[in-house]
Scaffold this motif. Structure first.
Motif, mmCIF file in Angstrom:
data_model
loop_
_atom_site.group_PDB
_atom_site.id
_atom_site.type_symbol
_atom_site.label_atom_id
_atom_site.label_comp_id
_atom_site.label_asym_id
_atom_site.label_seq_id
_atom_site.Cartn_x
_atom_site.Cartn_y
_atom_site.Cartn_z
ATOM 1 N N VAL A 102 39.038 27.818 39.869
ATOM 2 C CA VAL A 102 38.273 27.638 41.103
ATOM 3 C C VAL A 102 38.872 28.455 42.242
ATOM 4 O O VAL A 102 38.148 29.098 43.020
ATOM 5 C CB VAL A 102 38.236 26.142 41.480
ATOM 6 C CG1 VAL A 102 37.488 25.947 42.801
ATOM 7 C CG2 VAL A 102 37.574 25.333 40.373
ATOM 8 N N THR A 103 40.174 28.454 42.363
ATOM 9 C CA THR A 103 40.811 29.105 43.512
ATOM 10 C C THR A 103 40.904 30.623 43.381
ATOM 11 O O THR A 103 41.144 31.313 44.377
ATOM 12 C CB THR A 103 42.233 28.549 43.711
ATOM 13 O OG1 THR A 103 43.012 28.785 42.525
ATOM 14 C CG2 THR A 103 42.191 27.049 43.990
ATOM 15 N N ALA A 104 40.697 31.168 42.185
ATOM 16 C CA ALA A 104 40.854 32.611 41.974
ATOM 17 C C ALA A 104 39.999 33.464 42.907
ATOM 18 O O ALA A 104 40.482 34.474 43.433
ATOM 19 C CB ALA A 104 40.573 32.956 40.509
ATOM 20 N N PRO A 105 38.725 33.140 43.157
ATOM 21 C CA PRO A 105 37.948 33.976 44.088
ATOM 22 C C PRO A 105 38.498 33.970 45.505
ATOM 23 O O PRO A 105 38.310 34.942 46.245
ATOM 24 C CB PRO A 105 36.549 33.339 44.037
ATOM 25 C CG PRO A 105 36.491 32.619 42.736
ATOM 26 C CD PRO A 105 37.880 32.101 42.528
ATOM 27 N N VAL A 106 39.165 32.894 45.898
ATOM 28 C CA VAL A 106 39.685 32.784 47.266
ATOM 29 C C VAL A 106 41.068 33.402 47.384
ATOM 30 O O VAL A 106 41.335 34.220 48.276
ATOM 31 C CB VAL A 106 39.719 31.304 47.704
ATOM 32 C CG1 VAL A 106 40.387 31.170 49.086
ATOM 33 C CG2 VAL A 106 38.313 30.727 47.742
ATOM 34 N N PHE A 107 41.965 33.027 46.485
ATOM 35 C CA PHE A 107 43.353 33.464 46.593
ATOM 36 C C PHE A 107 43.680 34.691 45.745
ATOM 37 O O PHE A 107 44.756 35.278 45.895
ATOM 38 C CB PHE A 107 44.299 32.328 46.197
ATOM 39 C CG PHE A 107 44.182 31.115 47.071
ATOM 40 C CD1 PHE A 107 44.104 31.229 48.450
ATOM 41 C CD2 PHE A 107 44.149 29.846 46.516
ATOM 42 C CE1 PHE A 107 43.992 30.116 49.259
ATOM 43 C CE2 PHE A 107 44.040 28.720 47.311
ATOM 44 C CZ PHE A 107 43.954 28.851 48.689
ATOM 45 N N GLY A 108 42.796 35.059 44.830
ATOM 46 C CA GLY A 108 43.068 36.188 43.943
ATOM 47 C C GLY A 108 44.138 35.892 42.915
ATOM 48 O O GLY A 108 44.746 36.818 42.360
ATOM 49 N N ASN A 109 44.379 34.605 42.646
ATOM 50 C CA ASN A 109 45.425 34.216 41.693
ATOM 51 C C ASN A 109 44.972 34.443 40.252
ATOM 52 O O ASN A 109 43.768 34.463 39.950
ATOM 53 C CB ASN A 109 45.788 32.754 41.876
ATOM 54 C CG ASN A 109 44.596 31.819 41.714
ATOM 55 O OD1 ASN A 109 43.908 31.514 42.698
ATOM 56 N ND2 ASN A 109 44.349 31.358 40.498
ATOM 57 N N ASP A 110 45.955 34.637 39.381
ATOM 58 C CA ASP A 110 45.668 34.661 37.957
ATOM 59 C C ASP A 110 45.511 33.224 37.455
ATOM 60 O O ASP A 110 45.930 32.269 38.116
ATOM 61 C CB ASP A 110 46.809 35.342 37.188
ATOM 62 C CG ASP A 110 46.843 36.844 37.432
ATOM 63 O OD1 ASP A 110 45.765 37.427 37.661
ATOM 64 O OD2 ASP A 110 47.948 37.420 37.397
ATOM 65 N N VAL A 111 44.922 33.084 36.287
ATOM 66 C CA VAL A 111 44.805 31.780 35.631
ATOM 67 C C VAL A 111 45.836 31.736 34.512
ATOM 68 O O VAL A 111 45.809 32.562 33.589
ATOM 69 C CB VAL A 111 43.392 31.556 35.064
ATOM 70 C CG1 VAL A 111 43.313 30.195 34.372
ATOM 71 C CG2 VAL A 111 42.357 31.646 36.178
ATOM 72 N N ASP A 112 46.759 30.792 34.614
ATOM 73 C CA ASP A 112 47.827 30.689 33.624
ATOM 74 C C ASP A 112 47.280 30.213 32.279
ATOM 75 O O ASP A 112 46.329 29.413 32.225
ATOM 76 C CB ASP A 112 48.898 29.705 34.091
ATOM 77 C CG ASP A 112 49.597 30.161 35.362
ATOM 78 O OD1 ASP A 112 49.629 31.378 35.600
ATOM 79 O OD2 ASP A 112 50.091 29.286 36.106
ATOM 80 N N LEU A 113 47.892 30.684 31.219
ATOM 81 C CA LEU A 113 47.622 30.101 29.914
ATOM 82 C C LEU A 113 48.244 28.704 29.865
ATOM 83 O O LEU A 113 49.256 28.447 30.524
ATOM 84 C CB LEU A 113 48.213 30.961 28.801
ATOM 85 C CG LEU A 113 47.549 32.327 28.575
ATOM 86 C CD1 LEU A 113 48.326 33.130 27.541
ATOM 87 C CD2 LEU A 113 46.101 32.172 28.146
ATOM 88 N N PRO A 114 47.658 27.783 29.123
ATOM 89 C CA PRO A 114 48.215 26.430 29.072
ATOM 90 C C PRO A 114 49.569 26.423 28.369
ATOM 91 O O PRO A 114 49.872 27.333 27.579
ATOM 92 C CB PRO A 114 47.172 25.647 28.259
ATOM 93 C CG PRO A 114 46.500 26.686 27.429
ATOM 94 C CD PRO A 114 46.477 27.934 28.266
ATOM 95 N N PRO A 115 50.388 25.414 28.640
ATOM 96 C CA PRO A 115 51.678 25.332 27.936
ATOM 97 C C PRO A 115 51.464 25.089 26.456
ATOM 98 O O PRO A 115 50.478 24.487 26.037
ATOM 99 C CB PRO A 115 52.364 24.137 28.608
ATOM 100 C CG PRO A 115 51.248 23.328 29.193
ATOM 101 C CD PRO A 115 50.196 24.305 29.584
ATOM 102 N N SER A 116 52.413 25.562 25.662
ATOM 103 C CA SER A 116 52.318 25.376 24.218
ATOM 104 C C SER A 116 52.376 23.898 23.870
ATOM 105 O O SER A 116 53.107 23.120 24.487
ATOM 106 C CB SER A 116 53.453 26.116 23.512
ATOM 107 O OG SER A 116 53.452 25.821 22.130
#
Length: 305
Positions: A102-116
């Motif tokens: 959700v925040t990626a369009p606003v902050f330009g953040n990457d989306v982390d892969l989930p923990p193993s």
């Protein structure tokens, strides 16, 4: 002043993921306990709150320039709370920081892969499955990065694909538990000096006890597999590396059967059932195979007569 394109894109993603949560809630085969279903509805409501705030909050300005990389408190709080709910309910298939979508369009953040979800004892098949899921998620994240402000059906499709992969990743946790129950992965125990301890049936419903007794009558030894997040696991094992094994999962508070899985030896196909009636049918129809001591067969099929 209307919301910025960045805020509108974030709101669109929030509403899309809220719809995914409600769809998963409405599917009785997906979420198998009341806590998970309640968590999905709570997450959907929080995402709706965040979306409304993103769509209606006045954007800030600095010297007449509209600030696009900021989010108001109401939206931020709702998203943080949604992450907390997801982290507390891993079985729903939403990663702990899923609101990065959700925040990626606003902050330009990457989306982390989930923990193993794999422990140190995971076998190569499970490791390969998780690696494949991570690769697919990475590709989906790349597509979403290309058009961060998009609000079209393509973005919806990629978000649905991402959360379908997260659901599959959450199911790996159950596979890890089943893999740990395989006879070849059990730690060696000293020879018994007496009768084995009886399975504690305290708190189980009569119907649940009946299913366990049915499994025992077919040659599956039942033992306590521990309790995690309100679910008690009862392991079943016919013995030997090619023998039938699996688990019955029971609600700790209710004592009712939630689901079960049975596997015909190492490398066998896993068969699942959910709900007490379906689990009883699975156990009743199971052709239990006990692998003899010293078996030299290379597969479960070769071991069977």
């Amino acid at each position: 002043m209307s919301a910025t394109p960045h805020a509108r894109a974030a709101a669109h993603r929030a509403r899309t993921i809220a719809a995914i949560a409600r769809t998963r809630f409405a599917n009785p085969r997906a979420i198998l306990n009341a806590d998970g279903r309640a968590a999905l509805l709570e997450i959907a409501a929080l995402l709706d709150t965040a979306a409304l705030s993103l769509e209606t909050a006045e954007p800030g300005t600095w010297d007449g320039v509209v600030i696009t990389n900021t989010m108001d408190w109401d939206a931020s709080h709702a998203l943080r709370t949604a992450d907390t709910v997801a982290a507390a309910n891993p079985a729903i298939g939403f990663p702990p920081r899923f609101t990065q979508y959700v925040t990626a369009p606003v902050f330009g953040n990457d989306v982390d892969l989930p923990p193993s979800r794999l422990g140190g004892g995971a076998g190569p098949a499970l490791i390969a499955q998780e690696g494949d899921l991570f690769a697919r998620l990475h590709a989906v994240h790349g597509h979403l990065r290309l058009k961060p402000l998009s609000r079209d059906g393509v973005t919806v499709g990629y978000l649905k694909a991402a959360f379908a992969l997260h659901w599959r990743h959450a199911r790996l946790a159950e596979s890890v538990a089943a893999d740990a129950a395989r006879p070849c992965n059990q730690a060696a125990e000293p020879a018994s000096t007496g009768e084995p301890a009886a399975l504690d049936l305290t708190g189980l419903t009569p119907y649940t006890v009946g299913i366990i007794r049915l499994a025992e009558s077919k040659g599956l030894r039942a033992a306590d597999g521990g309790t995690y997040r309100g679910v008690r696991r009862i392991t079943l094992n016919a013995g030997g590396k090619h023998g039938t094994f699996g688990t019955i999962q029971v609600g700790k508070a209710s004592g009712r059967v939630l689901r079960a899985e049975l596997i015909h030896g190492n490398g066998g196909i896993e068969r699942r059932a959910q709900g007490a009636t379906a689990v009883r049918t699975l156990v009743k129809n199971e052709r239990v195979h006990a692998c003899p001591d010293g078996c030299t067969a290379h597969s479960a099929a070769d071991c069977r007569p």
